[in-house]
Design a protein around this motif. Structure first.
Motif, PDB file in Angstrom:
ATOM      1  N   ARG A 108      40.075  94.269 -35.366  1.00 30.62           N
ATOM      2  CA  ARG A 108      38.951  93.398 -35.063  1.00 30.62           C
ATOM      3  C   ARG A 108      38.279  93.900 -33.786  1.00 30.62           C
ATOM      4  NH1 ARG A 108      37.754  88.942 -37.451  1.00 30.62           N
ATOM      5  NH2 ARG A 108      39.888  88.456 -38.107  1.00 30.62           N
ATOM      6  N   ARG A 109      36.999  94.206 -33.892  1.00 27.92           N
ATOM      7  CA  ARG A 109      36.229  94.680 -32.746  1.00 27.92           C
ATOM      8  C   ARG A 109      35.839  93.498 -31.865  1.00 27.92           C
ATOM      9  NH1 ARG A 109      32.221  98.401 -36.339  1.00 27.92           N
ATOM     10  NH2 ARG A 109      33.601 100.180 -36.588  1.00 27.92           N
ATOM     11  N   GLY A 110      35.327  93.805 -30.679  1.00 21.02           N
ATOM     12  CA  GLY A 110      34.890  92.770 -29.744  1.00 21.02           C
ATOM     13  C   GLY A 110      33.819  91.862 -30.309  1.00 21.02           C
ATOM     14  N   ASP A 111      32.961  92.407 -31.205  1.00 19.55           N
ATOM     15  CA  ASP A 111      31.893  91.586 -31.789  1.00 19.55           C
ATOM     16  C   ASP A 111      32.356  90.796 -33.009  1.00 19.55           C
ATOM     17  OD1 ASP A 111      32.129  93.559 -33.727  1.00 19.55           O
ATOM     18  OD2 ASP A 111      30.057  94.273 -33.548  1.00 19.55           O
ATOM     19  N   GLY A 112      33.658  90.892 -33.325  1.00 17.77           N
ATOM     20  CA  GLY A 112      34.212  90.136 -34.448  1.00 17.77           C
ATOM     21  C   GLY A 112      34.224  90.875 -35.772  1.00 17.77           C
ATOM     22  N   THR A 113      33.531  92.009 -35.871  1.00 19.68           N
ATOM     23  CA  THR A 113      33.532  92.770 -37.118  1.00 19.68           C
ATOM     24  C   THR A 113      34.853  93.516 -37.265  1.00 19.68           C
ATOM     25  OG1 THR A 113      32.505  94.697 -36.084  1.00 19.68           O
ATOM     26  CG2 THR A 113      31.014  93.059 -37.093  1.00 19.68           C
ATOM     27  N   SER A 152      44.976  91.633 -32.768  1.00 24.47           N
ATOM     28  CA  SER A 152      43.644  92.115 -33.156  1.00 24.47           C
ATOM     29  C   SER A 152      43.672  92.881 -34.471  1.00 24.47           C
ATOM     30  CB  SER A 152      43.071  93.003 -32.051  1.00 24.47           C
ATOM     31  OG  SER A 152      43.863  94.167 -31.907  1.00 24.47           O
ATOM     32  N   THR A 153      44.837  92.927 -35.121  1.00 24.76           N
ATOM     33  CA  THR A 153      44.959  93.610 -36.400  1.00 24.76           C
ATOM     34  C   THR A 153      44.895  92.596 -37.532  1.00 24.76           C
ATOM     35  OG1 THR A 153      46.326  95.323 -35.401  1.00 24.76           O
ATOM     36  CG2 THR A 153      46.399  95.149 -37.792  1.00 24.76           C
TER      37      THR A 153
END
Length: 197
Positions: A108-113, A152-153
């Motif tokens: 998961r990237r910082g922008d949520g994508t 974040s995975t």
């Protein structure tokens, strides 16, 4: 154990009055990799993604070219073939008939994508960590698009699309050769005969 593909591009030449199939080029001259997801999706060999194979189990054509017949060795199996017209008509966005037997790992990237990290065969350690049921045969039991998060995975079990199984860049030389032969000799006069070992 890894699976290798062997084969011949075959063509019925417009200049041949007897209308015979001729082996024009060995597959190994343009395709040297292993692509088991593609082998399963296209030919039904080592199918694990849940696809109905496009050209599975057809056997060696009765009218196979002399070049193809001469290339046969013991220990090879899974003989089948696919014609250019059939190949050109594949819907590459067609989903598999069941969820993939592998799990996709995303970050998961910082922008949520989500960014795809990789796709892996099911792992019992992961199943234990995520509290997912695994059958006696080792296959995961999940609902389509089931999702698990670990920090974040993100892990997902999805249906694959044919384009996910058949890497366009890897197979492009194969398709181009068939397309050129079809342009010259007609779409119904070109096929790829394959076998596995």
């Amino acid at each position: 154990m890894a699976t290798d593909i062997h084969g011949f591009f075959e063509c019925r030449m417009r200049s041949d009055p007897l209308d015979r199939w001729r082996g024009v080029l060995e597959l190994r001259d343009v395709f040297t990799g292993r692509s088991e997801p593609a082998f399963g999706c296209l030919f039904g060999v080592r199918e694990r993604l849940g696809f109905r194979p496009v050209a599975g189990g057809r056997g060696l054509p009765l009218d196979a070219s002399p070049q193809t017949r001469a290339a046969q060795n013991e220990g090879l199996a899974g003989h089948t073939w696919i014609g250019w017209q059939e190949l050109a008509g594949i819907d590459w966005d067609e989903p598999s008939e069941r969820p993939d037997s592998r799990v996709r790992h995303y970050r998961r990237r910082g922008d949520g994508t989500l960014e795809l990290v990789g796709t892996y065969l099911w792992d019992t350690a992961f199943a234990d960590r995520m509290d997912v049921a695994v059958s006696a045969g080792g296959a995961a039991d999940w609902a389509e698009r089931r999702e698990w998060t670990d920090g974040s995975t993100v892990y997902r079990a999805d249906r694959a699309r044919r384009r996910d199984a058949v890497d366009a860049a890897t197979w492009e030389p194969v398709w181009k050769i068939m397309e050129v032969l079809a342009d010259v000799h007609g779409p119904g006069n070109v096929r790829l005969v394959v076998w596995f070992g």
